[in-house]
Design a protein around this motif. Sequence first.
Motif, PDB file in Angstrom:
ATOM      1  N   LEU A  71     -15.934   3.478   3.089  1.00  0.00           N
ATOM      2  CA  LEU A  71     -15.401   3.257   4.440  1.00  0.00           C
ATOM      3  C   LEU A  71     -15.780   1.872   4.965  1.00  0.00           C
ATOM      4  CD1 LEU A  71     -16.114   6.740   6.061  1.00  0.00           C
ATOM      5  CD2 LEU A  71     -13.874   5.792   5.474  1.00  0.00           C
ATOM      6  N   GLY A  72     -16.893   1.331   4.484  1.00  0.00           N
ATOM      7  CA  GLY A  72     -17.312  -0.009   4.884  1.00  0.00           C
ATOM      8  C   GLY A  72     -16.748  -1.103   4.015  1.00  0.00           C
TER       9      GLY A  72
ATOM     10  N   TRP B  64      -8.445   7.443  -2.442  1.00  0.00           N
ATOM     11  CA  TRP B  64      -7.771   7.490  -1.139  1.00  0.00           C
ATOM     12  C   TRP B  64      -8.585   6.747  -0.078  1.00  0.00           C
ATOM     13  CZ3 TRP B  64      -2.928   9.278  -0.725  1.00  0.00           C
ATOM     14  CH2 TRP B  64      -2.446  10.088  -1.757  1.00  0.00           C
ATOM     15  N   VAL B  65      -9.903   6.953  -0.071  1.00  0.00           N
ATOM     16  CA  VAL B  65     -10.741   6.289   0.934  1.00  0.00           C
ATOM     17  C   VAL B  65     -10.696   4.777   0.754  1.00  0.00           C
ATOM     18  CG1 VAL B  65     -13.091   6.057   1.816  1.00  0.00           C
ATOM     19  CG2 VAL B  65     -12.243   8.299   1.122  1.00  0.00           C
ATOM     20  N   GLN B  66     -10.803   4.315  -0.478  1.00  0.00           N
ATOM     21  CA  GLN B  66     -10.764   2.874  -0.724  1.00  0.00           C
ATOM     22  C   GLN B  66      -9.410   2.268  -0.363  1.00  0.00           C
ATOM     23  OE1 GLN B  66     -11.928   2.546  -4.850  1.00  0.00           O
ATOM     24  NE2 GLN B  66     -14.121   2.483  -4.355  1.00  0.00           N
ATOM     25  N   ALA B  67      -8.357   3.049  -0.504  1.00  0.00           N
ATOM     26  CA  ALA B  67      -7.030   2.551  -0.134  1.00  0.00           C
ATOM     27  C   ALA B  67      -6.882   2.422   1.374  1.00  0.00           C
ATOM     28  CB  ALA B  67      -5.959   3.488  -0.691  1.00  0.00           C
TER      29      ALA B  67
ATOM     30  N   ASP C 165     -11.303  -5.174   8.220  1.00  0.00           N
ATOM     31  CA  ASP C 165     -11.257  -5.058   9.677  1.00  0.00           C
ATOM     32  C   ASP C 165     -11.711  -3.672  10.135  1.00  0.00           C
ATOM     33  OD1 ASP C 165     -10.420  -7.636  10.071  1.00  0.00           O
ATOM     34  OD2 ASP C 165      -8.278  -7.127   9.998  1.00  0.00           O
ATOM     35  N   SER C 166     -11.247  -2.619   9.455  1.00  0.00           N
ATOM     36  CA  SER C 166     -11.663  -1.270   9.846  1.00  0.00           C
ATOM     37  C   SER C 166     -13.159  -1.085   9.615  1.00  0.00           C
ATOM     38  CB  SER C 166     -10.871  -0.226   9.063  1.00  0.00           C
ATOM     39  OG  SER C 166     -11.199  -0.245   7.678  1.00  0.00           O
ATOM     40  N   ALA C 167     -13.683  -1.678   8.552  1.00  0.00           N
ATOM     41  CA  ALA C 167     -15.114  -1.577   8.276  1.00  0.00           C
ATOM     42  C   ALA C 167     -15.923  -2.282   9.358  1.00  0.00           C
ATOM     43  CB  ALA C 167     -15.430  -2.179   6.915  1.00  0.00           C
TER      44      ALA C 167
END
Length: 790
Positions: free
Chosen positions: A237-238, A477-480, A485-487
Amino acid sequence: MNPLMSNLPPAVLSWMDPFGFGRAGLEYWRDGLERSILYLDVMRQRGNQYLEHIEKTKPNVLGFDAEVLLDGRELPRPVNYELMRILPPEGVETDPLMRPFVVVDPRAGHGPGIGGFKPDSELGVALRAGHPCYFIGFLPYPEPGQTVEDVVEAEVTFLRQVISLHPDTAEKPMVVGNCQAGWQIMMAAALEPDVFGPILIAGAPLSYWAGERGQAPMRYTGGMTGGSWVTSLLSDLGAGLFDGAWLVQNFERLNPANTWWSKQYHLYSRVDTEAERYLDFERWWGGHVVLGGQEIQYIVDNLFVGNRLSTAQMVTADGRRIDLRNLRSPVVVFCSRGDDITPPPQALGWIQDLYEDTDELIANGQTIVYCVHDTTGHLGIFVSGSVSRKEHTEFTANMDYIDVLPPGLYETAISRAEDRPDAELIERDYLLEFQPRSIEELDREVHHRPDDERRFAAVARVSEINQGLYRQFLQPWVQAWATPDSARWMRRMHPNRLGYRLLSDRNPLMVPVPVLAERVREDRQAVGEDNVFRALEGVLSSQITQGLEAWRELRDRSLERLFLDVYGQPLLQVLVGLGGNAPVRRHPGAEPEQRRFVQQRREAIRARVAEGGSHEAVMRSVIYVLGGAPATDGRNFKRLRASRAELEPTARLADFKHLVREQFFILEQDREAALEAIPRLVAGESAEAIDGHLGHIEHVLAASGELSERAAQRFERIRALFASARPATPPRSTPGEAPATSGKPGESGETKAAEPPKASETVSAAKREARRQGPRQSATRRRKPPRSKD
């Protein structure tokens, strides 16, 4: 007092408020309002300080000036670490010929600088002792692709650089690792032992499965989350980076009473005097940094969950095994029973993980010293000024003595000099003493339980299964979905970070706070502690703290019970491949190669029993009399070292240390043969020289006071052994009379050698003499026979 009531006559006030409750209530109301405004202003300053700190390129809380010597970003395998030289403050001088002192800062979510945060810190102690000091810190963000092994190699490079800066210093640097940095430098020392001098690890967890039930709740975290897949999720997620604020949050959850109430109330109740201290600490506590996803996953898999470091199961990418038995430097372990992050079992359990008994530890040539503080918390181990002035000062002052201690396990005790009967023999305010311990005695601190070890082994297997499922089905899926920016926004919205931002000047609602705070400071009217409502406030605060403590104890007990029940199920253990009664892991010392190494070392030591000369005899005698070490503290060591320096001015300290360790090994392997060989070591020397050797031993033994009854008996035996090597004195004859050639001594004219005084008399006399003068010249002269290679 309230301005409206201050104008009324005292008689009217007494009639209106006979018990003073109204006046006390109004005064407390104003004081509470003023404290609230001042508290909010401190929070505003904290937020501003946080934003200013994290926006720096190289944020640091070091309390000393420093210059960068080597930037890790310029190494072949770049890392976000750097080597700095600490510049002595005004009035402090360092000696470049003294042993260099290197502090490695922990990178566990907080920013760098805690090792030199205060003047009374590890660096401050070393600087005042005259050591040239260096600091290994880090930057907020890792280099792309950086790994834990890269950091370890960088630290080795930094130490080689320090050694090159002191070519005239024979001693290797003393290295201090706090918390996470402790296990990191132990990894480095296992791979490259030749660049390390003595190692001090403070509050460093090396054995993560160890712990006393009811006292180590953090070790259950991995099991209750199903293993390390959560770490992978947060790193993904980061966008490949792991926010250190998650680690800080875990620390804070351990003590909710302090996190949610006590720390903040302490500031609120003393806001007039505590603001500066609070802001100084928050500058470090809130300076969250970022770790690479690969780094944190390596740490969690191999250390937190797998516990592979303490059992020699870790292998580097180039095939080298990380085995802590490779260390050749003394290791000092400093921990505390008041530390809930790194309790003593986790700081000391690696010793039991590696060694089955004390003989195995000694045969491996390792010296381990441990000190267990009774009360200080995790940060207090390396931040508290009182700890630095006492424990760290003694460790630094006695480091040469620790470096010469024979292999074995020792526990330290620190006593105040003025409380001891031999206070006149002690140079400093405290005396650091060493007591030999066995692996079995160590279990009083470690509390090893094989059934708990099986549970944690089940956690490691479950973690591997869950990690495999996550990587197969969720990770793509998470890495995609995750982007840089979201991190970045996820880090900003973390509760630990958001609290700082919301109470800073960047929040428009905080604009009136500094104005109100300035008005309050101009006319501050604080109430005293005798105010009844202020006293009730303190009682209420205590009740809140006790309530949160009770909740924490209930939470920790429930968590522990759930962990033990779930991972103690035989069915679960069988499903993950841990069925039956077989041990969950092979002891590292049971390997055939290790046993062969130990046996060869013992045979080589036995072959050197009769090798050497007078110095070997004297050192062997001192070690024997004192029961296995040159002394229980450093006084005998200093006198022995100074005496040898007088006899051999060109002798190196390293040679002296080798002599001590070698003679200890010889006594350890075959004590009787080693003692019986003493007359052969001094054979051929004159009676005067042999008496000088005995006087030299007496002088050294006198440094720590009177000998015990057992030590005195041992010294009597040493006297007899030296006396047996004295050459017979030829009998005198009168002119014209043939010399006597036979008969018993005393009957045929042979003069019997004068009997030396008893041990108690000679040591007492030497002790009196030692108080008046320094180490004296002995008649000892070193013979230099050929020495076989170890």
